[in-house]
Motif scaffolding. Structure first.
Motif, PDB file in Angstrom:
ATOM      1  N   THR A  78       0.852  -1.183   0.000  1.00  0.00           N
ATOM      2  CA  THR A  78       0.000   0.000   0.000  1.00  0.00           C
ATOM      3  C   THR A  78       0.890   1.236   0.000  1.00  0.00           C
ATOM      4  O   THR A  78       1.843   1.324   0.772  1.00  0.00           O
ATOM      5  N   MET A  79       0.565   2.140  -0.879  1.00  0.00           N
ATOM      6  CA  MET A  79       1.321   3.384  -1.010  1.00  0.00           C
ATOM      7  C   MET A  79       0.407   4.550  -0.684  1.00  0.00           C
ATOM      8  O   MET A  79      -0.795   4.486  -0.956  1.00  0.00           O
ATOM      9  N   TYR A  80       0.977   5.568  -0.107  1.00  0.00           N
ATOM     10  CA  TYR A  80       0.196   6.732   0.291  1.00  0.00           C
ATOM     11  C   TYR A  80       0.780   8.002  -0.327  1.00  0.00           C
ATOM     12  O   TYR A  80       1.983   8.083  -0.599  1.00  0.00           O
ATOM     13  N   LEU A  81      -0.077   8.971  -0.491  1.00  0.00           N
ATOM     14  CA  LEU A  81       0.370  10.307  -0.869  1.00  0.00           C
ATOM     15  C   LEU A  81      -0.344  11.291   0.049  1.00  0.00           C
ATOM     16  O   LEU A  81      -1.556  11.500  -0.077  1.00  0.00           O
ATOM     17  N   GLN A  82       0.392  11.845   0.980  1.00  0.00           N
ATOM     18  CA  GLN A  82      -0.150  12.879   1.857  1.00  0.00           C
ATOM     19  C   GLN A  82       0.018  14.210   1.164  1.00  0.00           C
ATOM     20  O   GLN A  82       1.143  14.606   0.832  1.00  0.00           O
ATOM     21  N   MET A  83      -1.084  14.894   0.941  1.00  0.00           N
ATOM     22  CA  MET A  83      -1.069  16.160   0.214  1.00  0.00           C
ATOM     23  C   MET A  83      -1.528  17.262   1.152  1.00  0.00           C
ATOM     24  O   MET A  83      -2.673  17.247   1.620  1.00  0.00           O
ATOM     25  N   ASN A  84      -0.650  18.189   1.436  1.00  0.00           N
ATOM     26  CA  ASN A  84      -0.947  19.320   2.309  1.00  0.00           C
ATOM     27  C   ASN A  84      -0.863  20.628   1.525  1.00  0.00           C
ATOM     28  O   ASN A  84      -0.293  20.673   0.435  1.00  0.00           O
ATOM     29  N   SER A  85      -1.415  21.662   2.088  1.00  0.00           N
ATOM     30  CA  SER A  85      -1.387  22.996   1.470  1.00  0.00           C
ATOM     31  C   SER A  85      -1.822  22.925   0.010  1.00  0.00           C
ATOM     32  O   SER A  85      -1.166  23.470  -0.874  1.00  0.00           O
ATOM     33  N   LEU A  86      -2.914  22.266  -0.218  1.00  0.00           N
ATOM     34  CA  LEU A  86      -3.371  22.049  -1.592  1.00  0.00           C
ATOM     35  C   LEU A  86      -3.760  23.351  -2.262  1.00  0.00           C
ATOM     36  O   LEU A  86      -4.288  24.282  -1.633  1.00  0.00           O
ATOM     37  N   LYS A  87      -3.483  23.401  -3.561  1.00  0.00           N
ATOM     38  CA  LYS A  87      -3.762  24.570  -4.380  1.00  0.00           C
ATOM     39  C   LYS A  87      -4.729  24.178  -5.499  1.00  0.00           C
ATOM     40  O   LYS A  87      -4.786  23.006  -5.893  1.00  0.00           O
ATOM     41  N   PRO A  88      -5.435  25.151  -6.038  1.00  0.00           N
ATOM     42  CA  PRO A  88      -6.339  24.828  -7.165  1.00  0.00           C
ATOM     43  C   PRO A  88      -5.611  24.140  -8.314  1.00  0.00           C
ATOM     44  O   PRO A  88      -6.200  23.273  -8.976  1.00  0.00           O
ATOM     45  N   GLU A  89      -4.358  24.484  -8.530  1.00  0.00           N
ATOM     46  CA  GLU A  89      -3.608  23.855  -9.627  1.00  0.00           C
ATOM     47  C   GLU A  89      -3.236  22.403  -9.352  1.00  0.00           C
ATOM     48  O   GLU A  89      -2.704  21.727 -10.235  1.00  0.00           O
ATOM     49  N   ASP A  90      -3.517  21.910  -8.164  1.00  0.00           N
ATOM     50  CA  ASP A  90      -3.334  20.491  -7.878  1.00  0.00           C
ATOM     51  C   ASP A  90      -4.529  19.661  -8.343  1.00  0.00           C
ATOM     52  O   ASP A  90      -4.495  18.433  -8.286  1.00  0.00           O
ATOM     53  N   THR A  91      -5.566  20.329  -8.800  1.00  0.00           N
ATOM     54  CA  THR A  91      -6.751  19.630  -9.290  1.00  0.00           C
ATOM     55  C   THR A  91      -6.400  18.776 -10.497  1.00  0.00           C
ATOM     56  O   THR A  91      -5.831  19.263 -11.473  1.00  0.00           O
ATOM     57  N   ALA A  92      -6.728  17.497 -10.419  1.00  0.00           N
ATOM     58  CA  ALA A  92      -6.389  16.558 -11.486  1.00  0.00           C
ATOM     59  C   ALA A  92      -6.939  15.182 -11.126  1.00  0.00           C
ATOM     60  O   ALA A  92      -7.400  14.963 -10.003  1.00  0.00           O
ATOM     61  N   VAL A  93      -6.850  14.289 -12.081  1.00  0.00           N
ATOM     62  CA  VAL A  93      -7.049  12.872 -11.796  1.00  0.00           C
ATOM     63  C   VAL A  93      -5.684  12.307 -11.404  1.00  0.00           C
ATOM     64  O   VAL A  93      -4.705  12.485 -12.140  1.00  0.00           O
ATOM     65  N   TYR A  94      -5.633  11.665 -10.269  1.00  0.00           N
ATOM     66  CA  TYR A  94      -4.384  11.106  -9.762  1.00  0.00           C
ATOM     67  C   TYR A  94      -4.377   9.597 -10.002  1.00  0.00           C
ATOM     68  O   TYR A  94      -5.348   8.903  -9.694  1.00  0.00           O
ATOM     69  N   TYR A  95      -3.251   9.135 -10.544  1.00  0.00           N
ATOM     70  CA  TYR A  95      -3.102   7.729 -10.886  1.00  0.00           C
ATOM     71  C   TYR A  95      -1.961   7.105 -10.095  1.00  0.00           C
ATOM     72  O   TYR A  95      -0.894   7.720  -9.929  1.00  0.00           O
ATOM     73  N   CYS A  96      -2.159   5.899  -9.683  1.00  0.00           N
ATOM     74  CA  CYS A  96      -1.120   5.092  -9.059  1.00  0.00           C
ATOM     75  C   CYS A  96      -0.474   4.239 -10.151  1.00  0.00           C
ATOM     76  O   CYS A  96      -1.170   3.691 -11.021  1.00  0.00           O
ATOM     77  N   ARG A  97       0.835   4.158 -10.118  1.00  0.00           N
ATOM     78  CA  ARG A  97       1.568   3.339 -11.084  1.00  0.00           C
ATOM     79  C   ARG A  97       2.550   2.458 -10.345  1.00  0.00           C
ATOM     80  O   ARG A  97       3.243   2.925  -9.436  1.00  0.00           O
ATOM     81  N   GLY A  98       2.619   1.206 -10.750  1.00  0.00           N
ATOM     82  CA  GLY A  98       3.587   0.272 -10.185  1.00  0.00           C
ATOM     83  C   GLY A  98       4.481  -0.267 -11.281  1.00  0.00           C
ATOM     84  O   GLY A  98       3.980  -0.768 -12.290  1.00  0.00           O
ATOM     85  N   ASN A  99       5.784  -0.127 -11.109  1.00  0.00           N
ATOM     86  CA  ASN A  99       6.760  -0.688 -12.044  1.00  0.00           C
ATOM     87  C   ASN A  99       7.399  -1.896 -11.374  1.00  0.00           C
ATOM     88  O   ASN A  99       8.198  -1.741 -10.453  1.00  0.00           O
ATOM     89  N   TYR A 100       7.025  -3.078 -11.826  1.00  0.00           N
ATOM     90  CA  TYR A 100       7.549  -4.321 -11.270  1.00  0.00           C
ATOM     91  C   TYR A 100       8.504  -4.897 -12.311  1.00  0.00           C
ATOM     92  O   TYR A 100       8.078  -5.523 -13.282  1.00  0.00           O
TER      93      TYR A 100
END
Length: 116
Positions: A78-100
């Protein structure tokens, strides 16, 4: 085949915080692997936000340094992304990627909207 499932997105006001999670069906310790978060806003190319390796090396896009933090659980599935001090320009679809090894897998994406 590896399945990746994102969760934790949503709507948040500017300056707020969100934590995204990516649950993987395979640990990054089973094979040298890297997991990362990417994002794509409308009309733009998908870009790397942050990545973490099985040896816990991390890297971040300049635009999120000091605001976002990538981490993983002890099992490496399990991977996490803690996002603080968010800005309007952070608006997006966020994707998880795994390189095995040489093979890459993507999650389905999750919407993050930063707006008042």
């Amino acid at each position: 085949q590896v399945q990746l499932v994102e969760s934790g997105g949503g709507l948040v006001q500017p300056g707020g915080s969100l934590r995204l999670s990516c649950a993987a069906s395979r640990s990054i310790f089973t094979i040298p692997a890297t997991m990362g978060w990417y994002r794509q806003a409308p009309g733009t190319q998908r870009e790397l936000v942050a990545a973490i390796t099985s040896s816990d090396s991390t890297n971040y896009a300049d635009s999120v340094k000091g605001r976002f933090s990538i981490s993983r659980n002890s099992a490496g599935n399990t991977m996490y992304l803690q996002m603080n001090s968010l800005k309007p320009e952070d608006t997006a679809v966020y994707y998880c990627r795994g390189n095995y090894g040489p093979v890459s897998y993507w999650g389905q994406g999750i919407q993050v909207t930063v707006s008042s």
